[in-house]
Design an enzyme around this catalytic site. Structure first.
Site, PDB file in Angstrom:
ATOM      1  N   HIS A   1      29.167  63.900  26.024  1.00  0.00           N
ATOM      2  CA  HIS A   1      29.616  63.197  24.625  1.00  0.00           C
ATOM      3  C   HIS A   1      29.328  61.591  24.948  1.00  0.00           C
ATOM      4  O   HIS A   1      29.106  61.125  23.873  1.00  0.00           O
ATOM      5  CB  HIS A   1      31.017  63.708  24.154  1.00  0.00           C
ATOM      6  CG  HIS A   1      31.337  64.948  24.086  1.00  0.00           C
ATOM      7  ND1 HIS A   1      32.297  65.544  24.759  1.00  0.00           N
ATOM      8  CD2 HIS A   1      30.959  65.775  23.040  1.00  0.00           C
ATOM      9  CE1 HIS A   1      32.274  66.836  24.298  1.00  0.00           C
ATOM     10  NE2 HIS A   1      31.709  67.036  23.272  1.00  0.00           N
TER      11      HIS A   1
ATOM     12  N   GLU B   1      31.445  63.277  30.004  1.00  0.00           N
ATOM     13  CA  GLU B   1      30.149  62.544  29.981  1.00  0.00           C
ATOM     14  C   GLU B   1      29.083  62.915  29.138  1.00  0.00           C
ATOM     15  O   GLU B   1      28.320  62.036  28.613  1.00  0.00           O
ATOM     16  CB  GLU B   1      29.493  62.669  31.367  1.00  0.00           C
ATOM     17  CG  GLU B   1      30.479  61.579  32.535  1.00  0.00           C
ATOM     18  CD  GLU B   1      30.470  59.931  31.881  1.00  0.00           C
ATOM     19  OE1 GLU B   1      29.359  59.610  31.527  1.00  0.00           O
ATOM     20  OE2 GLU B   1      31.555  59.556  32.018  1.00  0.00           O
TER      21      GLU B   1
ATOM     22  N   TYR C   1      37.402  66.855  23.078  1.00  0.00           N
ATOM     23  CA  TYR C   1      37.575  67.188  24.458  1.00  0.00           C
ATOM     24  C   TYR C   1      36.517  66.671  25.304  1.00  0.00           C
ATOM     25  O   TYR C   1      35.706  67.378  26.044  1.00  0.00           O
ATOM     26  CB  TYR C   1      38.064  68.591  24.450  1.00  0.00           C
ATOM     27  CG  TYR C   1      38.806  68.702  26.073  1.00  0.00           C
ATOM     28  CD1 TYR C   1      40.233  68.427  25.808  1.00  0.00           C
ATOM     29  CD2 TYR C   1      38.246  69.328  27.118  1.00  0.00           C
ATOM     30  CE1 TYR C   1      41.023  68.442  27.000  1.00  0.00           C
ATOM     31  CE2 TYR C   1      39.118  69.208  28.131  1.00  0.00           C
ATOM     32  CZ  TYR C   1      40.505  68.828  28.230  1.00  0.00           C
ATOM     33  OH  TYR C   1      41.329  69.010  29.302  1.00  0.00           O
TER      34      TYR C   1
ATOM     35  N   MET D   1      27.540  69.971  31.675  1.00  0.00           N
ATOM     36  CA  MET D   1      29.066  69.800  31.015  1.00  0.00           C
ATOM     37  C   MET D   1      29.220  70.305  29.496  1.00  0.00           C
ATOM     38  O   MET D   1      28.478  70.455  28.761  1.00  0.00           O
ATOM     39  CB  MET D   1      29.221  68.310  30.940  1.00  0.00           C
ATOM     40  CG  MET D   1      29.056  67.574  32.237  1.00  0.00           C
ATOM     41  SD  MET D   1      29.832  65.918  32.214  1.00  0.00           S
ATOM     42  CE  MET D   1      29.462  65.460  33.927  1.00  0.00           C
TER      43      MET D   1
ATOM     44  N   VAL E   1      23.582  66.272  30.155  1.00  0.00           N
ATOM     45  CA  VAL E   1      24.338  65.871  31.394  1.00  0.00           C
ATOM     46  C   VAL E   1      25.022  66.746  32.096  1.00  0.00           C
ATOM     47  O   VAL E   1      25.650  67.677  31.540  1.00  0.00           O
ATOM     48  CB  VAL E   1      25.335  64.888  30.691  1.00  0.00           C
ATOM     49  CG1 VAL E   1      26.207  64.275  31.987  1.00  0.00           C
ATOM     50  CG2 VAL E   1      24.810  63.624  29.901  1.00  0.00           C
TER      51      VAL E   1
END
Ligand code: AMP
Length: 283
Positions: A37, A35, A32, A184, A176
């Protein structure tokens, strides 16, 4: 990019690349993608010839009352995003491929797994260490990339790699955030609009801590209290823990000095979120 489901296939492809002298970067994930990842995948692509991303929602690291069944999944979307970010191989094993019925070996990284998330989620880091070591043995990488978002996880993996003489480099990557500061996370999709707004309290509490330290405060208890007060003003959020500790050992340091980790977990509605910040104190 190719998607492979079996250990045998991913091993073969990695071996072929290594035989050609290519370097291999590895990014373990639960999918899922966001940014956060993608920043790891891009970094891996910049530093290696071949990039392997694993997508495996690891049952072993979820507690019985946690969100294993509802964890967000969207393979098509993830395939597209991983490809765009530069992944060469997406490894998506089934649980039975990773844990056949007679599976009985576990990795325990003792001290650094205790406290913080280890206390709220018993067995979590045992599950993480076990799956990460398995993945490292399956994907023989030169470098593996982990986010600072999961600060304790990164330290557990680093400790395991050093203690067990693993022949790869562990690379930590910065958190991030959304433009408004929320870190995130795949779990952010659980938040309804009011909860999404309330979730900013985690970042606000970290900013308060940073400000206090910048203003010269060195007593972790006082900083902790100021952070708790920020949470009291947000009825939709409930603190799980706030830790102000040595970034290296995760143990308390009083008065604060050196590299300090301020880490926290909180429930916003039913969703458990984590966030952290490291601050270097020179005097
Ligand atoms: P997950 O799929 O949540 O298990 O995360 C996979 C990897 O991505 C872990 O190394 C995480 O620390 C990293 N990651 C997750 N969220 C972020 C973020 N906001 N910023 C940087 N790395 C992240």
């Amino acid at each position: 990019m190719i998607t492979v489901k079996t250990i045998k296939d991913v091993r073969k492809m990695v071996r072929e690349a290594r035989d050609k002298g290519q370097s291999v970067g590895f990014v373990p994930t639960m999918g899922y993608f966001h940014e956060g990842h993608l920043s790891l995948i891009r970094r891996a692509k910049a530093e290696n010839d071949l990039v392997v991303v694993s997508l495996f929602v690891n049952p072993l690291q979820f507690g019985p009352k946690e969100d294993l069944a509802s964890y967000p999944r969207d393979l098509k979307r993830d395939q597209e995003m991983a490809f765009q970010a530069g992944a060469d191989i997406l490894f998506t094993p089934e649980a039975g491929e990773m844990y056949p019925s007679n599976f009985q070996t576990f990795v325990e990284v003792a001290e650094i797994s205790q406290g913080l998330c280890g206390e709220s989620r018993p067995g979590h880091f045992r599950g993480v260490a076990t799956v990460v070591l398995k993945l490292f043995n399956i994907v023989a990488a030169d470098r593996a990339y982990f986010g600072e978002k999961d600060a304790q996880q990164l330290r557990v993996v680093r400790r395991m790699a050093a203690d067990l003489n693993l022949d790869l480099q562990i690379i930590g990557c910065p958190i991030v955030r959304e433009p408004d500061g929320l870190a995130m996370s795949s779990r952010n999709v659980y938040l309804n609009p009011e909860e999404r707004q309330a979730a900013l309290v985690l970042y606000r509490a970290l900013q308060t801590a940073k400000q206090s330290i910048e203003n010269g405060e060195r007593d972790p208890q006082i900083i902790n209290r100021r952070m708790q007060e920020i949470f009291l003003a947000e009825p939709l959020a409930e603190v799980d823990y706030i830790a102000i500790v040595s970034s290296e050992t995760l143990k308390p340091i009083v008065p604060l000095s050196g590299e300090v980790l301020i880490a926290l977990a909180a429930k916003v509605g039913k969703t458990r979120l984590i966030d952290n910040m490291t601050i270097q104190i020179d005097s």
